[in-house]
Design a protein around this motif. Structure first.
Motif, PDB file in Angstrom:
ATOM      1  N   ASP A 180       0.813  -1.213   0.000  1.00  0.00           N
ATOM      2  CA  ASP A 180       0.000   0.000   0.000  1.00  0.00           C
ATOM      3  C   ASP A 180       0.848   1.265   0.000  1.00  0.00           C
ATOM      4  N   GLY A 181       2.069   1.175   0.524  1.00  0.00           N
ATOM      5  CA  GLY A 181       2.906   2.359   0.567  1.00  0.00           C
ATOM      6  C   GLY A 181       4.324   2.024   0.967  1.00  0.00           C
ATOM      7  N   LEU A 182       5.220   2.977   0.742  1.00  0.00           N
ATOM      8  CA  LEU A 182       6.623   2.848   1.122  1.00  0.00           C
ATOM      9  C   LEU A 182       6.950   3.901   2.168  1.00  0.00           C
ATOM     10  N   ASP A 183       7.780   3.526   3.123  1.00  0.00           N
ATOM     11  CA  ASP A 183       8.215   4.451   4.163  1.00  0.00           C
ATOM     12  C   ASP A 183       9.720   4.268   4.355  1.00  0.00           C
ATOM     13  N   PRO A 184      10.530   4.757   3.393  1.00  0.00           N
ATOM     14  CA  PRO A 184      11.980   4.537   3.463  1.00  0.00           C
ATOM     15  C   PRO A 184      12.576   5.074   4.759  1.00  0.00           C
ATOM     16  N   ALA A 185      13.467   4.292   5.334  1.00  0.00           N
ATOM     17  CA  ALA A 185      14.126   4.682   6.580  1.00  0.00           C
ATOM     18  C   ALA A 185      15.533   5.192   6.291  1.00  0.00           C
ATOM     19  N   SER A 186      15.937   6.188   7.011  1.00  0.00           N
ATOM     20  CA  SER A 186      17.324   6.646   6.974  1.00  0.00           C
ATOM     21  C   SER A 186      17.777   6.849   8.408  1.00  0.00           C
ATOM     22  N   TYR A 187      19.071   6.693   8.629  1.00  0.00           N
ATOM     23  CA  TYR A 187      19.611   6.744   9.983  1.00  0.00           C
ATOM     24  C   TYR A 187      20.768   7.733  10.037  1.00  0.00           C
ATOM     25  N   PRO A 188      20.950   8.402  11.146  1.00  0.00           N
ATOM     26  CA  PRO A 188      22.019   9.398  11.253  1.00  0.00           C
ATOM     27  C   PRO A 188      23.403   8.775  11.058  1.00  0.00           C
ATOM     28  N   THR A 189      24.213   9.360  10.215  1.00  0.00           N
ATOM     29  CA  THR A 189      25.577   8.853  10.043  1.00  0.00           C
ATOM     30  C   THR A 189      26.386   9.053  11.318  1.00  0.00           C
ATOM     31  N   GLY A 190      25.920   9.926  12.207  1.00  0.00           N
ATOM     32  CA  GLY A 190      26.594  10.114  13.496  1.00  0.00           C
ATOM     33  C   GLY A 190      26.525   8.900  14.390  1.00  0.00           C
ATOM     34  N   TRP A 191      25.658   7.943  14.064  1.00  0.00           N
ATOM     35  CA  TRP A 191      25.617   6.696  14.825  1.00  0.00           C
ATOM     36  C   TRP A 191      26.852   5.840  14.566  1.00  0.00           C
ATOM     37  N   LEU A 192      27.526   6.090  13.445  1.00  0.00           N
ATOM     38  CA  LEU A 192      28.602   5.209  13.010  1.00  0.00           C
ATOM     39  C   LEU A 192      29.968   5.723  13.451  1.00  0.00           C
ATOM     40  N   PRO A 193      30.867   4.804  13.804  1.00  0.00           N
ATOM     41  CA  PRO A 193      32.256   5.205  14.040  1.00  0.00           C
ATOM     42  C   PRO A 193      32.923   5.603  12.727  1.00  0.00           C
ATOM     43  N   ASP A 194      34.154   6.030  12.800  1.00  0.00           N
ATOM     44  CA  ASP A 194      34.830   6.544  11.606  1.00  0.00           C
ATOM     45  C   ASP A 194      35.000   5.478  10.526  1.00  0.00           C
ATOM     46  N   ALA A 195      35.266   4.242  10.935  1.00  0.00           N
ATOM     47  CA  ALA A 195      35.509   3.163   9.974  1.00  0.00           C
ATOM     48  C   ALA A 195      34.410   2.117  10.072  1.00  0.00           C
ATOM     49  N   VAL A 196      33.692   1.915   8.959  1.00  0.00           N
ATOM     50  CA  VAL A 196      32.647   0.891   8.891  1.00  0.00           C
ATOM     51  C   VAL A 196      32.690   0.259   7.503  1.00  0.00           C
ATOM     52  N   PRO A 197      32.149  -0.947   7.331  1.00  0.00           N
ATOM     53  CA  PRO A 197      32.022  -1.520   5.991  1.00  0.00           C
ATOM     54  C   PRO A 197      31.179  -0.609   5.096  1.00  0.00           C
ATOM     55  N   ASP A 198      31.498  -0.577   3.812  1.00  0.00           N
ATOM     56  CA  ASP A 198      30.842   0.348   2.877  1.00  0.00           C
ATOM     57  C   ASP A 198      29.325   0.191   2.881  1.00  0.00           C
TER      58      ASP A 198
END
Length: 287
Positions: free
Chosen positions: A47-65
């Motif tokens: 019936d609908g889409l509700d795309p989620a996005s998350y703050p990049t501030g949650w992540l440490p400096d180095a993470v998998p791409d």
């Protein structure tokens, strides 16, 4: 790219009971993460889409791409390690997606994997268990589960040297990703396993698949600590193995048994980070 998957009677009954209206879709590709252009095609089946996005501030400096892309504003579904069947709450109603690699999975076990995702759609977390804000249900992946505490988990696992920033445990961003996914899997399993255990008479095929999978896991649990000590198994992989056993209600050896508790189910991410801090500190002390 997507097509409705026919469901056997027991699986259709599970959907009606736990996730009425949720589509179960076959996916033409064996994906790790569905890119935005593909994910948007899910709109044809919901019936609908509700795309989620998350703050990049949650992540440490180095993470998998792929984790960095998952946290950004683009509409993506899935992460490496999510398994053969993926659940997404970014659709209304939530959907279960069956990857192409399911073609090689035994029918009964695949039916259980789909049922597992449908049960997850029905679960509600305890207040305060999810660090990434309020949730109408179980988070889709470990990132919103940990939220801002993912940085704390990273620090607990890598234990960086305060002067150089180098990991004192020898573990890197990929190991943190693996452990985070495993800890999230265990927490979700604490919410779902009672449902599976109750299916013996009502949905015997699905119950047997759950029970058989647990039997296959049980053999290695008692030897996990010895495997790690001998160097036969990396510690993050041992955590992953133990956490996968939680949804099968198996007895876990120390230090993993602390994850098979009501306290973890109710407290969630803060408990997981505290467990990691204690466990990886002990690992460094042993060395």
């Amino acid at each position: 790219m997507f097509s409705p998957r026919p469901l056997d009677d027991d699986l259709a009954a599970v959907r009606d009971r736990y996730a009425p209206g949720s589509p179960v879709l076959d996916v033409e590709s064996d994906f790790e993460t569905l890119p935005p252009a593909v994910a948007e095609d899910l709109g044809l089946f919901v019936d609908g889409l509700d795309p989620a996005s998350y703050p990049t501030g949650w992540l440490p400096d180095a993470v998998p791409d792929l984790l960095g892309k998952h946290a950004g504003p683009a509409f993506t579904v899935g992460l490496p390690g999510d398994g053969t069947v993926v659940r997404t709450a970014q659709t209304d109603p939530p959907a279960a997606l069956v990857k192409r690699r399911a073609e090689g999975t035994p029918d009964d076990f695949l039916a259980f994997l789909v049922a597992e995702r449908l049960v997850q759609i029905d679960c509600e977390p305890a207040p305060g268990a999810v660090s990434g804000g309020d949730s109408d249900g179980l988070p889709e992946t470990f990132l919103p589960f940990f939220g801002e505490r993912y940085r704390d988990l990273d620090a607990a696992i890598r234990r960086p040297d305060p002067e150089t920033g180098a990991s004192t445990t020898g573990f890197g961003p990929t190991d943190v990703f693996q452990v985070a996914n495993a800890l999230f899997d265990a927490w979700v399993g604490l919410h779902t396993r009672d449902a599976f255990a109750s299916w013996e008479s009502e949905y015997p095929r699905l119950y047997d698949a759950w029970d058989d999978a647990g039997d296959r896991l049980a053999g290695r649990l008692d030897d996990l600590s010895a495997e790690v000590a001998r160097g036969d198994t990396e510690f993050p992989s041992a955590i992953e193995y133990a956490c996968s056993a939680v949804k099968h209600d198996l007895d876990l050896p120390a230090p993993y048994g602390a994850l098979d508790t009501t306290a973890y189910r109710d407290r969630g991410a803060p408990y997981a980070v505290a467990w990691a801090e204690k466990t990886f500190a002990a690992l460094v002390d042993e060395e």
